[in-house]
Scaffold this active site. Structure first.
Site, PDB file in Angstrom:
ATOM      1  N   CYS A  33     -12.179  47.071   2.144  1.00  0.00           N
ATOM      2  CA  CYS A  33     -13.567  46.693   1.870  1.00  0.00           C
ATOM      3  C   CYS A  33     -13.764  46.259   0.417  1.00  0.00           C
ATOM      4  CB  CYS A  33     -14.507  47.847   2.188  1.00  0.00           C
ATOM      5  SG  CYS A  33     -14.213  49.287   1.173  1.00  0.00           S
ATOM      6  N   ARG A  42       0.846  -1.205   0.000  1.00  0.00           N
ATOM      7  CA  ARG A  42       0.000   0.000   0.000  1.00  0.00           C
ATOM      8  C   ARG A  42       0.873   1.244   0.000  1.00  0.00           C
ATOM      9  NH1 ARG A  42      -3.144  -3.178   3.559  1.00  0.00           N
ATOM     10  NH2 ARG A  42      -5.240  -3.455   2.730  1.00  0.00           N
ATOM     11  N   HIS A  98     -19.706  43.393 -12.439  1.00  0.00           N
ATOM     12  CA  HIS A  98     -20.979  43.704 -11.790  1.00  0.00           C
ATOM     13  C   HIS A  98     -21.711  42.423 -11.370  1.00  0.00           C
ATOM     14  CE1 HIS A  98     -25.338  44.664 -11.915  1.00  0.00           C
ATOM     15  NE2 HIS A  98     -24.933  45.730 -11.254  1.00  0.00           N
TER      16      HIS A  98
HETATM   17  C1  PEP Z   1     -13.676  49.197  -4.337  1.00  0.00           C
HETATM   18  O1  PEP Z   1     -13.451  49.934  -5.287  1.00  0.00           O
HETATM   19  O2  PEP Z   1     -12.830  48.439  -3.832  1.00  0.00           O
HETATM   20  C2  PEP Z   1     -15.021  49.143  -3.745  1.00  0.00           C
HETATM   21  C3  PEP Z   1     -15.257  48.409  -2.672  1.00  0.00           C
HETATM   22  O3  PEP Z   1     -16.004  49.846  -4.339  1.00  0.00           O
HETATM   23  P1  PEP Z   1     -16.795  49.442  -5.662  1.00  0.00           P
HETATM   24  O4  PEP Z   1     -16.520  48.000  -5.897  1.00  0.00           O
HETATM   25  O5  PEP Z   1     -18.209  49.726  -5.369  1.00  0.00           O
HETATM   26  O6  PEP Z   1     -16.207  50.334  -6.680  1.00  0.00           O
END
Ligand code: PEP
Ligand code: MG
Length: 845
Positions: free
Chosen positions: A801, A75, A425
């Site tokens: 973010c 094995r 998007h």
């Molecule tokens: C960014 O640009 O990182 C962001 C969080 O904003 P958006 O994606 O809405 O442009």
């Protein structure tokens, strides 16, 4: 060197998983736990590597411990069992003499079956002959054995080897070489194995029973592989003894493991052995600290434990098992947290295509938002809404989506686009909504005239046909394969609560709607790090009002239209604040170019002309005048806030009035207002002046003092460079890594998908920088911005973010930079909480 090439596995032998592999080391543990493991010799990684080069070990020394005429199994033993290895080969040593001997004990059929199986696997895996020539026959007798031997001789021009030494040497060599094959290497590297990962082999004695009591072989495990709940699962094939009994079993002679009304079970047939197995299972769990799968044989009524490996499990089962082991104090909570792969959590949050289902592929694309959903094909947002109104799940298939499609996306069960990358998007909205989404399926085409989509192989699917989008695998599939439901059970919540105890960076969610906010709360996000307000203007009748606002003649007209939007915005914020009671919500002021709100086709323009009571040609002209060559670098973000201040004024008022309204209800909420696309300190000064004035006005009117902070989204390189000045007017800086990546590279986030794969394939970029944060470039700009921001305001709150926020690389980076929090799509919050905990725990050792 302390480790020899061949090691007899004894309790005291010098053995290590990094030298002999995980299986060999585990066998030694079983031996130390006094389990009845047959004699086993381990070959080290080095010995196997030498084998692949043609340098055989000392075969006499290898065979010596097994005595005269042994039957052996071989094995694989890779360092991590998940890295795989060549399949086991059993009954090495079987030859004509052993066959004759075996017939005496077990009869012709059973003996022939053993020999045939060995010849078959030797022919296919060692001599590498065509598997089609080596099917097992219907009956097991001397004639069928002769037939297979003839086939072997015909294909190789040689007799089937009879010398066990020769057989074993060839088996070992073929397994060593298989490990070096390209496919095996790629497969294990995909599971995280290093390029030079070694393979060990274990050679184990296989005793054949003498038909003096129960004989057979089986496997047993003590938890369900799919759910992880405690359950005894397994199978036992009663080899020859049971064949004579009148019991119900399948064609292999498999018995049930536990008592079962459908037939005989091991539990009833061999109660003592069954009890022994249960106790070994318990010992394994306690001492090996894992749910194991145990392979065993029974020879003449005596149990032997051949092997124990970590039980295969789904992600859901992995979580439950880790939590149960920690609850039973077998492993510490820290280890339970470390054992779960964060990416695997997404499987628990969404429905998934059942991994056992057959897949009929239409097209592959980029896996942009995980989970799977089936529905009828629709080719426009309007059709998606109509379909939802009829209660029919649908899949929105578009070339790409635009903000106008938002209502259609809400109505759809999943989205498939031909263009776009991970920050397009469709991808951003899909992740936000928890909607399965595949983007960039560029091999698909849409024939709008006939209402059909055309797969790369020419197959066509009409609007109304049912397809499935698997956003985890990045595939669109024909029809409706079976699914596994999401599993947010108690174990999932417990594991993440433990993770929260260990992590040292905040995790917030990017949430735009009350539904997003609820998801964020369900996943225990500490607040909202980014609420993109523009999406609110695409909802319901707001788009029309928005368009009127864009067509307003002057500031007064514009204010009058915005006054109609104000109560709607106030309601949006109020709903969000109520859901996020007790937490912080960071509201980003309006960001996109106004042109995105205008229709792009003739019919839309005609509607608009009616709505704003202007001649069509004038509408067409005004729409054209608002068009920009480079909208992403044009009149958007704070530039709109400066040029058309009434929009930000309305939003600020809506925020403060919503705060006053929830305050009256006794809800405590902390609010942050964030300005997008800043590139100069003066922009912040101007906006701050107006926002503060509105806060004072609303405060005076409502007689409530507001606790709010104003901050800046750092998403242009200049904002990072000028962060020291900017921080003078901003309580927080949140790095928007989507735009910051776009502008640092000069790479359009909406168009990069077209050439990204060729860039990554040719090694121009190691990864898609919109997917994996570019630490070297964008990261340097962020560090520099953070340092300068801290110089301008030592207590400035720092975060990121962008879509990267939930990724391991970004969380690692942000922890090292001592950022306050990361913010990511709600559905990525659980994985981000776990990743942050794992990174903190990894530093402890
Ligand atoms: C960014 O640009 O990182 C962001 C969080 O904003 P958006 O994606 O809405 O442009
Ligand atoms: Mg941005």
């Amino acid at each position: 060197m302390p480790y020899g090439p061949l090691t007899l596995i004894t309790p005291t032998a010098a053995m290590k998983a990094s030298v002999h592999g995980g299986r060999a080391k585990c066998l030694q543990r079983l031996v130390r736990l006094d389990m009845p493991v047959p004699l086993t010799v381990a070959l080290s990684f080095d010995a196997v590597h030498q084998l692949a080069l043609g340098n055989m070990p000392d075969m006499y020394a290898l065979l010596a411990p097994f005595g005269n005429a042994p039957l052996l199994s071989v094995r694989p033993s890779s360092q991590d069992p998940d890295w795989g290895g060549p399949g086991a080969i059993l009954n090495v040593g079987m030859n004509d003499d052993r066959y004759a001997e075996l017939i005496n004990y077990v009869g012709e059929a059973a003996a022939t079956r053993v020999y045939l199986r060995f010849v078959q696997s030797y022919a296919i895996h060692v001599a590498r002959l065509d598997p089609d020539e080596f099917h097992l026959p219907e009956t097991f007798d001397a004639a069928s054995l002769r037939g297979m031997m003839d086939a072997y001789e015909f294909e190789t021009d040689a007799l089937f080897p009879q010398d066990p030494k020769v057989q074993l040497a060839e088996v070992l060599r073929s397994m060593a070489r298989a490990w070096d094959g390209t496919t095996a290497r790629l497969l294990r590297q995909a599971k995280g194995a290093p390029a030079d990962a070694g393979l060990g082999l274990v050679v184990q004695a296989m005793a054949t029973g003498r038909n003096e009591g129960e004989c057979g072989q089986g496997m047993i495990q003590f938890a369900d592989s799919l759910t992880g709940t405690p359950r005894i699962v397994g199978r036992y094939v009663s080899a020859w003894h049971a064949e004579s009994q009148d019991v119900r079993r399948d064609k292999d002679g498999a018995l049930f493991i536990t008592k079962d009304p459908r037939g005989l079970s091991l539990e009833e047939h061999c109660p003592e052995i069954f009890a022994q197995l249960l106790s070994y299972g318990d010992v394994c769990r306690q001492r090996l600290r894992e749910e194991m799968e145990i392979k065993f044989t029974i020879q003449d009524g005596t149990l032997k434990i051949l092997d124990a490996v970590r039980m295969q499990r789904s992600s859901r089962a992995a979580v439950r098992i880790a939590v149960a082991l920690a609850d039973d104090k077998i492993i510490p909570r820290e280890e339970a947290v470390m054992r779960i792969e964060p990416a695997a959590l997404s499987e628990l949050l969404h429905r998934q295509v059942d991994p056992r289902a057959k897949r009929d592929l239409i097209v592959s694309g980029i896996a942009a938002s995980p989970g799977a959903a089936s529905g009828r094909i629709v080719l426009s947002a309007q059709e998606a809404q109509a379909s939802a109104a009829r209660g029919e799940p649908c899949i929105l298939v578009r070339r790409e989506t635009t903000p106008e499609d938002i209502r259609g996306m809400h109505a759809a069960s999943a989205v498939l686009t031909m263009r776009g990358g991970v920050t397009s998007h469709a991808a951003v909205i899909g992740r936000g909504l928890g909607l399965p989404c595949v983007v960039g399926a560029s091999d698909l085409s849409i024939d709008r005239k006939s209402g059909k989509i055309i797969a790369p192989n020419g197959r066509m699917y009409a609007a109304g046909d049912i397809i499935t989008v698997d956003g985890t695998a990045g595939q669109a599939l024909v029809g409706q394969p079976p699914m596994l439901e999401a599993a947010l059970d108690g174990a999932f919540k417990t594991l993440l609560e433990w993770a929260d105890e260990f992590r040292d960076i905040g995790v917030r969610a990017n949430a735009d709607t009350p539904a997003d906010a609820q998801t964020a709360r369900n996943f225990a996000a500490e607040g909202i790090g980014l609420c993109r307000t523009e999406h609110m203007f695409f909802e319901g009748d707001r788009l029309g009002v928005m368009r009127e606002m864009i067509f307003a003649e002057d500031g007064d007209d514009r204010r009058a239209v915005l006054d109609r939007l104000l109560p709607m915005q106030r309601e949006d914020f109020q709903a969000l604040f109520e859901i996020m009671a007790g937490k912080t919500v960071c509201v980003r002021l309006f960001d996109p170019p106004l042109h995105e709100f205008l229709p792009s086709d003739k019919a839309g323009m005609r509607d608009l002309a009616e709505q704003v009571a202007l001649p069509l040609n004038e509408v067409v002209e005004r729409v054209a005048a608002l068009e920009e060559y480079n909208p992403m670098l044009g009149m958007r973000g704070v530039r709109l806030g400066i040029a058309i201040p009434e929009i930000y004024d309305m939003q600020a008022r809506a925020i403060f009035e919503a705060m006053a309204a929830v305050h009256k209800k006794g809800i405590d909420i902390s609010v942050e207002i964030m300005i997008p696309l800043v590139s100069a300190m003066r922009e912040v000064e101007l906006v701050k002046g107006r926002v503060d004035a509105i806060a004072n006005a609303v405060s005076a009117h409502s007689k409530i003092g507001f606790d709010y902070r104003l901050g800046v989204m750092v998403e242009t390189p200049r904002a990072a460079l000028r962060a020291e000045d900017i921080a003078g007017h901003a309580a927080f800086l949140s790095f928007g890594t989507n735009d910051l990546t776009q502008m640092t590279y000069g790479l359009s986030r909406d168009d990069a998908g077209r050439f990204m794969s060729s860039y990554v394939q040719q090694g121009v970029y190691a990864e898609d920088p919109f997917h994996t944060l570019d630490i070297e470039g964008v990261g340097e700009l962020i560090s520099l911005g953070a340092a300068r921001g801290r110089k301008g305001r030592p207590d400035v709150v720092l975060s990121i973010c962008g879509e990267h926020g939930g990724s391991r690389a970004a969380i690692d980076f942000c922890r090292k930079q001592k950022f306050d929090y990361v913010s990511c799509s709600p559905f990525r919050v659980p994985a981000a909480r776990l990743t942050a905990a794992q990174l903190a725990l990894a530093e402890r050792v």
